[in-house]
Design a protein around this motif. Structure first.
Motif, PDB file in Angstrom:
ATOM      1  N   LEU A 146       0.734  -1.095   0.041  1.00 38.14           N
ATOM      2  CA  LEU A 146       0.098   0.082   0.025  1.00 38.14           C
ATOM      3  C   LEU A 146       0.982   1.219  -0.025  1.00 38.14           C
ATOM      4  N   ASP A 147       2.107   1.032   0.006  1.00 40.94           N
ATOM      5  CA  ASP A 147       3.065   2.062  -0.102  1.00 40.94           C
ATOM      6  C   ASP A 147       3.622   2.384  -1.322  1.00 40.94           C
ATOM      7  N   PHE A 150       2.439   0.015  -4.293  1.00 40.04           N
ATOM      8  CA  PHE A 150       1.040  -0.165  -4.959  1.00 40.04           C
ATOM      9  C   PHE A 150       0.715   0.023  -6.316  1.00 40.04           C
ATOM     10  N   GLU A 152      -3.158  -0.187  -7.956  1.00 38.06           N
ATOM     11  CA  GLU A 152      -4.720   0.146  -8.041  1.00 38.06           C
ATOM     12  C   GLU A 152      -5.353  -1.359  -8.205  1.00 38.06           C
ATOM     13  N   ALA A 179      -6.037   1.849   3.262  1.00 38.43           N
ATOM     14  CA  ALA A 179      -5.708   2.032   1.761  1.00 38.43           C
ATOM     15  C   ALA A 179      -6.323   3.800   1.686  1.00 38.43           C
ATOM     16  N   LYS A 182      -3.537   5.822   3.067  1.00 36.08           N
ATOM     17  CA  LYS A 182      -2.384   5.803   2.067  1.00 36.08           C
ATOM     18  C   LYS A 182      -2.464   6.225   0.579  1.00 36.08           C
ATOM     19  N   GLN A 183      -3.611   5.745   0.210  1.00 32.35           N
ATOM     20  CA  GLN A 183      -3.628   5.926  -1.441  1.00 32.35           C
ATOM     21  C   GLN A 183      -5.221   6.248  -1.380  1.00 32.35           C
ATOM     22  N   ALA A 186      -7.123   6.796  -5.101  1.00 25.90           N
ATOM     23  CA  ALA A 186      -7.512   5.475  -5.660  1.00 25.90           C
ATOM     24  C   ALA A 186      -8.502   4.703  -4.926  1.00 25.90           C
ATOM     25  N   THR A 187      -8.627   4.752  -3.631  1.00 22.87           N
ATOM     26  CA  THR A 187      -9.482   4.164  -2.771  1.00 22.87           C
ATOM     27  C   THR A 187     -10.931   4.444  -2.800  1.00 22.87           C
TER      28      THR A 187
END
Length: 228
Positions: A146-147, A150, A152, A179, A182-183, A186-187
């Motif tokens: 998830l870093d 990552f 998608e 997620a 961290k993202q 995208a999440t």
């Protein structure tokens, strides 16, 4: 292994056993010795240092949950990736609680050269019908991908998991909450599209809104996406 079991019984902490039993109520209390995790980790390192890891890993199944935890800690110390995965494939079917599952952090998984192989094994573990094997797979995806590694598509892997076991659904929620931290960009579409079933969707939002890594503005938006 009999000597190790005797050692575990000598390290028993009744107060800690009772505390552990409350955390994993689906495990018979008689199967919990009550050895504190730092002591188990120290013992695992001693076993590896003395060259006795194979003796411990060969013994399955174990009776005590503490033996399973020790097994997980010994396994985590293995230096070869393929050996680690082979031992995981033997051990994971016997994992029967979230605490043992979540304590497994194989050191060899951190190495950059093993990332692609690890992704293949995660996909394989996700497709089993063993709930704690699936939970372990999601945990490894959350820990390692998830870093900077990552993609998608990993969100889709977890959203596609079809397993009604409580501890799998909880891990899916934890994965998506992490997620989001961290993202986020995208999440968020996965939550907007309600890709997760109702309980897991709401739990993911709950965990995310409790996180210090999510901004107040993001939390306000996430709350509007909950199922009523």
């Amino acid at each position: 292994m009999e000597k190790i079991t005797k050692k575990l019984l000598e390290l028993q902490d009744i107060e800690y056993r009772d505390f552990t039993a409350r955390l994993i109520p689906d495990i018979d209390k008689k199967r919990i010795v009550g050895v504190r995790l730092p002591q188990l980790r120290t013992l695992a390192k001693e076993i590896v240092r003395e060259g006795k890891s194979d003796e411990v890993l060969a013994k399955l199944p174990h009776y005590y949950t503490d033996e399973n935890n020790l097994h997980a800690f010994v396994l985590a110390e293995l230096k070869d990736y393929d050996h680690t995965v082979a031992e995981l494939d033997r051990f994971l079917p016997y994992v029967d609680n979230w605490a043992t599952c979540d304590s497994m952090k194989p050191k060899t998984f951190k190495r950059k050269e093993n990332k692609e192989k690890l992704l293949g094994d995660i996909r394989r573990w996700l497709n089993t019908d063993k709930p704690f094997t699936v939970r372990f797979a999601i945990s490894m995806l959350m820990t390692h991908f998830l870093d900077k590694h990552f993609r998608e598509e990993y969100l889709n892997w977890v959203a596609a998991v079809e397993n009604e076991h409580y501890y799998v659904r909880m891990m899916v929620a934890w994965f998506f909450a992490t997620a989001l931290a961290k993202q986020y960009d995208a999440t968020l579409p996965y939550l907007k599209a309600k890709r997760l079933e109702k309980w897991t969707h709401n739990k993911a939002i709950q965990k995310a809104t409790e996180s210090l890594r999510i901004t107040q503005e993001q939390k306000q938006l996430l709350r509007t996406l909950k199922y009523s």
